[in-house]
Structures are given as structure tokens and as C-alpha cells.
Design a protein around this motif. Structure first.
Motif, short mmCIF file in Angstrom:
data_model
loop_
_atom_site.label_atom_id
_atom_site.label_comp_id
_atom_site.label_asym_id
_atom_site.label_seq_id
_atom_site.Cartn_x
_atom_site.Cartn_y
_atom_site.Cartn_z
N SER A 42 12.14 6.81 -69.87
CA SER A 42 11.20 5.80 -70.35
C SER A 42 11.88 4.59 -70.97
CB SER A 42 10.26 6.43 -71.39
OG SER A 42 11.00 6.91 -72.51
N TRP A 43 13.15 4.73 -71.40
CA TRP A 43 13.78 3.64 -72.15
C TRP A 43 14.30 2.52 -71.28
CZ3 TRP A 43 15.67 8.78 -73.09
CH2 TRP A 43 16.68 9.18 -72.23
N TYR A 45 17.36 2.02 -69.04
CA TYR A 45 18.76 1.74 -69.40
C TYR A 45 19.23 0.38 -68.90
CZ TYR A 45 23.80 1.68 -69.37
OH TYR A 45 25.10 1.28 -69.54
N GLY A 48 17.96 -2.42 -71.05
CA GLY A 48 18.61 -2.46 -72.35
C GLY A 48 20.05 -2.92 -72.26
N GLN A 149 23.88 5.65 -71.10
CA GLN A 149 22.98 6.74 -70.69
C GLN A 149 23.84 7.87 -70.17
OE1 GLN A 149 19.15 6.04 -68.56
NE2 GLN A 149 20.08 7.25 -66.93
N ASP A 193 20.77 4.89 -82.34
CA ASP A 193 19.63 5.42 -81.60
C ASP A 193 20.13 6.54 -80.69
OD1 ASP A 193 17.07 5.76 -80.66
OD2 ASP A 193 17.05 3.96 -79.41
N ARG A 195 18.09 9.26 -77.90
CA ARG A 195 16.85 9.79 -77.31
C ARG A 195 17.21 10.68 -76.12
NH1 ARG A 195 13.60 4.13 -76.32
NH2 ARG A 195 14.83 2.90 -77.80
N GLU A 197 15.42 13.02 -72.65
CA GLU A 197 14.26 13.34 -71.83
C GLU A 197 14.66 14.28 -70.69
OE1 GLU A 197 12.29 9.78 -70.49
OE2 GLU A 197 11.77 9.16 -72.53
N HIS A 252 20.21 11.46 -71.82
CA HIS A 252 20.04 10.97 -73.18
C HIS A 252 20.67 9.58 -73.32
CE1 HIS A 252 23.47 13.87 -73.29
NE2 HIS A 252 24.07 13.00 -74.08
N LEU A 253 20.05 8.81 -74.16
CA LEU A 253 20.46 7.43 -74.42
C LEU A 253 21.17 7.38 -75.76
CD1 LEU A 253 20.07 4.39 -73.43
CD2 LEU A 253 18.28 4.29 -75.19
N GLU A 255 22.93 4.70 -78.53
CA GLU A 255 23.39 3.43 -79.07
C GLU A 255 24.16 3.76 -80.34
OE1 GLU A 255 22.09 -1.16 -80.00
OE2 GLU A 255 20.52 0.35 -79.71
#
Length: 262
Positions: A42-43, A45, A48, A149, A193, A195, A197, A252-253, A255
Motif C-alpha cells: 500500500s505504501w 515504494y 516514495g 523495500q 518508519d 511497515r 504487509e 516491509h518498508l 525509512e
């Protein structure tokens, strides 16, 4: 006028031969259209990454593959460098990125990064085989950002274990974001950060499976069609009788920021 009879479906042998013949250079996955699908995190990559490249001055993309993801950014910093270890991908990335003013450096993925200390204010990577945290921290400027990512634990293991059999728990839990977070913090990086999924994948024919395993070589190390013919045939028969083979990828993301006074 009578309609033409439908064309016969490709045989197992034809599909395997087709998947085996597709070139594997780079990270262009367009060949899979209509043959396999994977939900996207959803982010976003690439979006971003592009935003951060637009604000950076000196940037490094690690394990760039064929450079396709980096090249999707509309603007590069004044100094942009990418590393890649596989010679066919080095050539592909150079052809794609050099016209944009980026330098591609041939560097094995397990070797120290061939740069001085505190050079880059942004380091990016999409799906590195392994994150070398001490090297990433070393080449970042104080306050510099690592944005990436990563592949997570047990990613696509439904497919992998069809070929390898059950794998030990230590293998299944590798690449866990909590473990990587601890390693990054120990190297002097602070988490901004994180996250994670789990994402659905579907393979519609055995040609897609063959090409996927040849392209993403760490899934089933040493994979060849000849070595895994029985598993390929049984999976083909399963797809023919039950429909698409379903697996799940994990992503997973990260930062991270290099702490001052590392």
C-alpha cells in the motif's frame, strides 16, 4: 459461417520450454502480465523513492538490478550512483541510467561498498538480497536517510516448499523486520518508519513459475528445469485441475536515519 475451433492449450512441455527461454536480465516483470499477479504494498515504494530523490543531493541505489526502479524517478540528484553485482544487469542498468547522468558501479552484493565514509545523504534499495547495515551506515552522511523495500520472512514459501519440501523454522523466519530493525539500530541507524504487509500472488501456468524461479534465483537456489521436472509436472497438473496456484509474498518498508555521532 461456422466458427473456428478453439486452439489447443499448450502442453506441459511447451509451457516449460517457453518459461525457460525468457531472458532473466533486469527487474522488468512485464512478461508476467496475464500469467501471474502479485498485489502491491500500500505504501508505493517507487513513489516514495522518487519523492526522496527529488530532495537529495548525493544518492546511492544499492543492488539496482537492471536499473528499472531507479529509472522510474522523474528527477535524479546532482550526483546519483547505483551498484549492481550481476554482469548482465550491470550492462542493462548502465544503458538505462547513464543517459540520465547516473553512474553504475559493478560491485558484488557481499563486498564492502566501494565508497568513502559519509558520502551519500540518501541510500535506496528495492529488494536487496541482504542489507549490509554497517556499510549502509558508513556511507550515509550524519542525518542521511536509508529508504528501502525489503523482502520479508516466509515470502512465497508456498511455492518454494513445493520444490524443496518443508524448510526449518530458522529459514522461514529469516529476513524478519524485527531482526533487521535490531541489526540496523546496532549499526547506528534510527528507525523513522517501518511497515510490513503480506500480499497475494497467483500463478496461472507453469511457464510463469519456471520464469519466476529462474529470475528470482534465491527462491530455489540452483533451480533448473531438469533438476525439478517432477515437481514442475505435479504443479502443472494442480494448476490445470484446480486453477491458479496461490502464494503470498511478504514485504516491509524501511525509512532509517543515520544518527549523528555514530
Amino acid at each position: 459461417m461456422a466458427s473456428l475451433p478453439p486452439l489447443p492449450s499448450p502442453s506441459f512441455e511447451e509451457l516449460v520450454t517457453e518459461g525457460d527461454a525468457v531472458p532473466t536480465e533486469g527487474w522488468d516483470f512485464s512478461w508476467f502480465e496475464g500469467r501471474a499477479t502479485e498485489a502491491r504494498p500500500s505504501w508505493g515504494y517507487a513513489r516514495g523513492m522518487a519523492e526522496r530523490l527529488g530532495r537529495a543531493s548525493v544518492a546511492l541505489d544499492i543492488q539496482t538490478g537492471g536499473g528499472e526502479v531507479l529509472a522510474s524517478a522523474p528527477r535524479f540528484p546532482a550526483v546519483t550512483v547505483a551498484t549492481e553485482g550481476w554482469p548482465p544487469n550491470v550492462a542493462r542498468a548502465t544503458a538505462l541510467l547513464r543517459p540520465r547522468g547516473a553512474l553504475v558501479v559493478a560491485s558484488p552484493e557481499d563486498a564492502p561498498l566501494p565508497f568513502g565514509d559519509a558520502v551519500f545523504d540518501l541510500v535506496t534499495s528495492r529488494h536487496p538480497v541482504r542489507a549490509h547495515w554497517s556499510e549502509i551506515a558508513r556511507v550515509l552522511t550524519p542525518g542521511g536517510t536509508y529508504f528501502a523495500q525489503h523482502i520479508g520472512p516466509s515470502s512465497v514459501f508456498e511455492l518454494i516448499e513445493h520444490f524443496t519440501g518443508p524448510l526449518p523454522e530458522e529459514t522461514r523466519s529469516g529476513r524478519h523486520p524485527d531482526r533487521e530493525r535490531a541489526e540496523a539500530e546496532a549499526a547506528g541507524l534510527a528507525v523513522v518508519d517501518l511497515r510490513a504487509e503480506r500480499l497475494r500472488m497467483e500463478f496461472y501456468d507453469i511457464a510463469a513459475v519456471v520464469h519466476f524461479l529462474k529470475k528470482v534465483v534465491w527462491m530455489v537456489p540452483g533451480f533448473t528445469v531438469d533438476a525439478y521436472m517432477p515437481q514442475l509436472r505435479s504443479l502443472h497438473e494442480q494448476i490445470e485441475s484446480e486453477g491458479p496456484f496461490v502464494a503470498h509474498s511478504t514485504r516491509h518498508l524501511f525509512e532509517l536515519r543515520r544518527r549523528d555521532g555514530r
